[in-house]
Design a protein around this motif. Structure first.
Motif, PDB file in Angstrom:
ATOM      1  N   ALA A 127     -21.667  34.317 -12.016  1.00 31.13           N
ATOM      2  CA  ALA A 127     -21.537  33.288 -13.058  1.00 31.13           C
ATOM      3  C   ALA A 127     -21.048  33.891 -14.368  1.00 31.13           C
ATOM      4  O   ALA A 127     -20.180  33.321 -15.042  1.00 31.13           O
ATOM      5  CB  ALA A 127     -22.881  32.586 -13.257  1.00 31.13           C
ATOM      6  N   GLY A 128     -21.600  35.037 -14.734  1.00 31.82           N
ATOM      7  CA  GLY A 128     -21.180  35.682 -15.974  1.00 31.82           C
ATOM      8  C   GLY A 128     -19.731  36.108 -15.931  1.00 31.82           C
ATOM      9  O   GLY A 128     -18.993  35.947 -16.909  1.00 31.82           O
ATOM     10  N   ARG A 130     -17.405  34.770 -13.988  1.00 28.66           N
ATOM     11  CA  ARG A 130     -16.576  33.576 -13.942  1.00 28.66           C
ATOM     12  C   ARG A 130     -16.314  33.038 -15.349  1.00 28.66           C
ATOM     13  O   ARG A 130     -15.178  32.689 -15.704  1.00 28.66           O
ATOM     14  CB  ARG A 130     -17.248  32.503 -13.096  1.00 28.66           C
ATOM     15  CG  ARG A 130     -16.407  31.234 -12.930  1.00 28.66           C
ATOM     16  CD  ARG A 130     -17.179  30.149 -12.188  1.00 28.66           C
ATOM     17  NE  ARG A 130     -17.461  30.531 -10.816  1.00 28.66           N
ATOM     18  CZ  ARG A 130     -18.690  30.803 -10.356  1.00 28.66           C
ATOM     19  NH1 ARG A 130     -19.735  30.749 -11.191  1.00 28.66           N
ATOM     20  NH2 ARG A 130     -18.869  31.112  -9.093  1.00 28.66           N
ATOM     21  N   ASP A 131     -17.352  33.010 -16.178  1.00 31.09           N
ATOM     22  CA  ASP A 131     -17.211  32.530 -17.554  1.00 31.09           C
ATOM     23  C   ASP A 131     -16.281  33.437 -18.354  1.00 31.09           C
ATOM     24  O   ASP A 131     -15.402  32.970 -19.086  1.00 31.09           O
ATOM     25  CB  ASP A 131     -18.592  32.464 -18.215  1.00 31.09           C
ATOM     26  CG  ASP A 131     -18.517  31.985 -19.651  1.00 31.09           C
ATOM     27  OD1 ASP A 131     -18.068  30.844 -19.877  1.00 31.09           O
ATOM     28  OD2 ASP A 131     -18.903  32.754 -20.560  1.00 31.09           O
ATOM     29  N   ARG A 134     -12.516  32.974 -17.178  1.00 28.83           N
ATOM     30  CA  ARG A 134     -11.881  31.737 -17.645  1.00 28.83           C
ATOM     31  C   ARG A 134     -11.489  31.851 -19.112  1.00 28.83           C
ATOM     32  O   ARG A 134     -10.394  31.425 -19.508  1.00 28.83           O
ATOM     33  CB  ARG A 134     -12.831  30.559 -17.431  1.00 28.83           C
ATOM     34  CG  ARG A 134     -12.954  30.151 -15.970  1.00 28.83           C
ATOM     35  CD  ARG A 134     -14.039  29.112 -15.782  1.00 28.83           C
ATOM     36  NE  ARG A 134     -14.120  28.671 -14.387  1.00 28.83           N
ATOM     37  CZ  ARG A 134     -15.129  27.951 -13.898  1.00 28.83           C
ATOM     38  NH1 ARG A 134     -16.123  27.591 -14.702  1.00 28.83           N
ATOM     39  NH2 ARG A 134     -15.132  27.594 -12.630  1.00 28.83           N
ATOM     40  N   ARG A 135     -12.370  32.418 -19.931  1.00 25.51           N
ATOM     41  CA  ARG A 135     -12.044  32.590 -21.352  1.00 25.51           C
ATOM     42  C   ARG A 135     -10.904  33.585 -21.524  1.00 25.51           C
ATOM     43  O   ARG A 135     -10.009  33.396 -22.363  1.00 25.51           O
ATOM     44  CB  ARG A 135     -13.279  33.063 -22.124  1.00 25.51           C
ATOM     45  CG  ARG A 135     -14.287  31.955 -22.398  1.00 25.51           C
ATOM     46  CD  ARG A 135     -15.444  32.414 -23.255  1.00 25.51           C
ATOM     47  NE  ARG A 135     -16.400  33.182 -22.456  1.00 25.51           N
ATOM     48  CZ  ARG A 135     -16.578  34.484 -22.537  1.00 25.51           C
ATOM     49  NH1 ARG A 135     -15.840  35.191 -23.376  1.00 25.51           N
ATOM     50  NH2 ARG A 135     -17.468  35.105 -21.800  1.00 25.51           N
TER      51      ARG A 135
END
Length: 351
Positions: A127-128, A130-131, A134-135
């Motif tokens: 999750a970390g 992935r975030d 994307r940024r």
């Protein structure tokens, strides 16, 4: 009695004893700095900035040529005996070893990025990441520019300003001067055959850049090699600093170069950490112009790469890194993503 004995010793012998004593002491200092906790940090903080600035002012290529040529001069011009020549060569190699580590190499013994900065390593979760990815892709797309060339003086100014801004809190020395000069590699085609874009010359604290590096990659390569000059030995950390410096620039081409420099690392991590379908979606989110540039860059360097020479260089460099206690050998290059995630998390927590 002592004075009489001293007078009976030839001057050349006395000089040799002094020289060997000094060599033994320096060898001991180098070994202790590599083994005793804290000594490497003391060198990096207090000794290297002075040594680096002094050596950077010397004429590296001319002086280094003299260093390389000296054993041949002693052996053939002075016509020393083979036994004497072998002993002299051993002493010469010992001095080169001491010079390498005292001039720059002991930076390998300093604490890593997390200990120097006090930043806590981030837990590496899907999750970390992935975030972060994307940024990162959003910033990469926004920074794209087809105008890659950057004036050399402008690049030096932007990079120096950024490093001086980062230095107080991010565990790196500020630049030694206002215009760090990067020399072009003498054997750029050979460097391209082994996939080397730049190098740090430890004996005279100078850095060089492969003449084949294209304009779009030059700013990030320059900032990366300058990080080595400023005392950063770890490749992953040098990638991190180059990214931070370039992305802080007011020049779009420099920002884009910094962002592009870690694209392979981001995609490699995405391929390992994300489900196949999500990895494909992530790639499709990247601007076509950026993907085309990435493919062209890959093809450009692959066209120059020589597998036989490159594999040999990779094995030698792996041994070199492990000999200097760089964890994971060449795999340390992938650290840049973990460093960026940890740094961004620390900034969010400090707000």
């Amino acid at each position: 009695m002592f004075q009489k004995i001293k007078k009976n010793i030839p001057a050349t012998t006395r000089r040799r004893l002094v020289r060997l004593t000094a060599l033994a002491v320096l060898l001991a200092v180098v070994i202790l700095a590599q083994t005793i906790p804290g000594w490497g940090d003391a060198y990096a903080r207090h000794v290297y900035p002075v040594v680096g600035e002094l050596l950077s002012d010397l004429s590296g290529p001319v002086s280094l040529a003299g260093v390389v040529a000296w054993p041949f001069h002693v052996r053939f011009h002075r016509k020393k005996k083979w036994r004497t020549g072998l002993l002299g060569s051993a002493e010469y190699l010992a001095w080169v070893y001491v010079w390498f580590y005292l001039a720059w190499g002991l930076n390998y013994a300093q604490s890593d990025f997390y200990r120097r900065t006090g930043i806590v390593p981030a837990e590496y979760t899907e999750a970390g990441f992935r975030d972060f990815a994307r940024r990162y892709i959003r910033q990469l797309n926004e920074a794209y520019t087809p105008h890659a060339a950057v004036n050399a003086d402008v690049l030096r100014r932007e990079v120096v300003v950024a490093y001086r801004h980062l230095a107080p809190g991010l565990g790196i020395h500020p630049p030694f001067d206002d215009r760090p000069q990067a020399k072009t590699m003498l054997f750029s085609p050979l460097a391209s055959m082994v996939g080397v874009k730049g190098s740090m010359g430890p004996f005279f604290c100078e850095f060089t850049i492969n003449g084949d590096v294209p304009p779009a990659e030059y700013p990030a390569t320059y900032a990366h090699e300058l990080a080595h000059l400023l005392g950063i030995a770890n490749e992953g950390e040098a990638n991190f600093y180059a990214y931070q410096v370039c992305t802080r620039s007011s020049i779009q081409a420099i920002r884009f170069s910094g962002l592009m420099s870690i694209l392979p690392h981001v995609l490699n991590n995405a391929y390992r950490l994300l489900p196949a379908g999500e990895y494909d979606i992530l790639c499709r989110d990247i601007r076509p112009e950026v993907l085309r540039l990435a493919r062209e860059s890959q093809e450009y360097w692959q066209g120059k790469y020589n597998r036989l020479i490159g594999d040999a260089q990779s094995k030698l460099y792996e041994l070199y890194l492990r000999g200097n206690r760089v964890e994971g050998g060449r795999k340390s290059y992938s650290q840049v993503v973990g460093l960026l995630i940890a740094y961004e998390k620390s900034k969010r927590l400090s707000k």
